[in-house]
Design an enzyme around this catalytic site. Structure first.
Site, short mmCIF file in Angstrom:
data_model
loop_
_atom_site.label_atom_id
_atom_site.label_comp_id
_atom_site.label_asym_id
_atom_site.label_seq_id
_atom_site.Cartn_x
_atom_site.Cartn_y
_atom_site.Cartn_z
N GLY A 1 0.83 -1.19 0.00
CA GLY A 1 0.00 0.00 0.00
C GLY A 1 0.86 1.24 0.00
N CYS A 2 1.26 1.70 1.17
CA CYS A 2 2.10 2.88 1.24
C CYS A 2 2.85 2.86 2.56
CB CYS A 2 1.28 4.16 1.12
SG CYS A 2 0.10 4.39 2.45
N GLY A 3 3.86 3.71 2.65
CA GLY A 3 4.56 3.89 3.92
C GLY A 3 5.88 3.16 4.00
#
Length: 266
Positions: free
Chosen positions: A101-103
């Site tokens: 996803g992200c991060g």
């Protein structure tokens, strides 16, 4: 950028300087590893710091070439690794379960997100309370982009006796720290020689990145998370946060901060 300014009941027009934010792709061997939204400056430093903190390289010598290519809608930072590192990265990609996803870039499991940090061991460096204040004050004065925009984060490396030896800025706090790590490596400075100073809160990733650099002290303007404190403790890192002027709090390894000696400033 022109704006309408409303202050104390008065409306006027003005001009505001704002920072640029663009997609920055980090590509290895022609394949994109991650795309980050960031400030399009110091991208060679960003490439080195990102590569190190993501475990793609162990030293800057494992990068053969960095080429910054401007695209119509962003920037592609093309990184060429030495052959054995290219092979290792290809194997790493084959084992990835799917897109994230992200991060956290290239992370496929909880275990990888909460990765063990390097043990800093015995590091002969201490700072006085006045040096902590001096490091924060110097970083505030060494951010030209933030001075213009009030919209970017800063990261710096402070060496006792020398002051700030490197400063980097970015709209993203992680990006600013990666850029700093790349700049420190480019100068041949060892992380054990000083302290990382940041203008953001302290999340676990900030502690992980500082530990990978080998910095025994991390100083932040804002507060840490509980996981960041536990991670700093596990690494043997001194975590100083909520540093504002002469005020600060020491959360781990307070033996490296001499609060009784306030006369010497690097």
């Amino acid at each position: 950028m022109r704006e309408i300014v409303c202050r104390k009941g008065t409306v006027s027009s003005g001009v505001r300087v704002v920072p640029e934010e663009v997609p920055i792709a980090l590509s290895y061997g022609g394949s994109t590893q991650a795309v980050m939204m960031g400030t399009p400056s110091d991208l060679a430093d960003f490439a080195v710091g990102f590569s190190l903190t993501e475990g793609i390289i162990a030293s800057a010598a494992e990068i053969e070439k960095i080429e910054v290519v401007e695209e119509p809608k962003g920037i592609d930072v093309q990184i060429t690794l030495v052959e054995h590192k290219e092979d290792a990265l290809r194997q790493r990609r084959r084992h990835m379960a799917g897109p994230v996803g992200c991060g956290l870039c290239g992370i496929e499991s909880i275990e990888q997100a909460i990765r063990p940090v390097p043990q800093l061991g015995t590091v002969d460096i201490t700072l006085t309370g006045q040096q902590v204040a001096a490091a924060i004050g110097a970083l505030n004065d060494a951010q030209p982009l933030h001075g213009e925009t009030h919209a970017v984060h800063g990261a710096a490396f402070f060496v006792p006796g020398r002051g700030l030896v490197a400063v980097r800025e970015d709209v993203g706090r992680h990006n600013a720290l990666d850029k700093l790590i790349g700049a420190v490596m480019a100068q041949g400075i060892k992380g054990a020689e000083g302290a990382v100073v940041v203008t953001s809160r302290v999340s676990v990733e900030m502690v992980q990145k500082a530990a990978i650099l080998g910095a025994p002290i991390l100083i932040a303007i804002s507060a840490p998370t509980a996981l960041a404190i536990r991670t700093a403790e596990d690494a043997g890192m001194t975590l100083v946060a909520l540093a504002r002027g002469a005020d600060f709090e020491v959360f781990t390894r307070a033996d490296r901060i001499n609060t009784g000696a306030m006369s010497h400033v690097a």
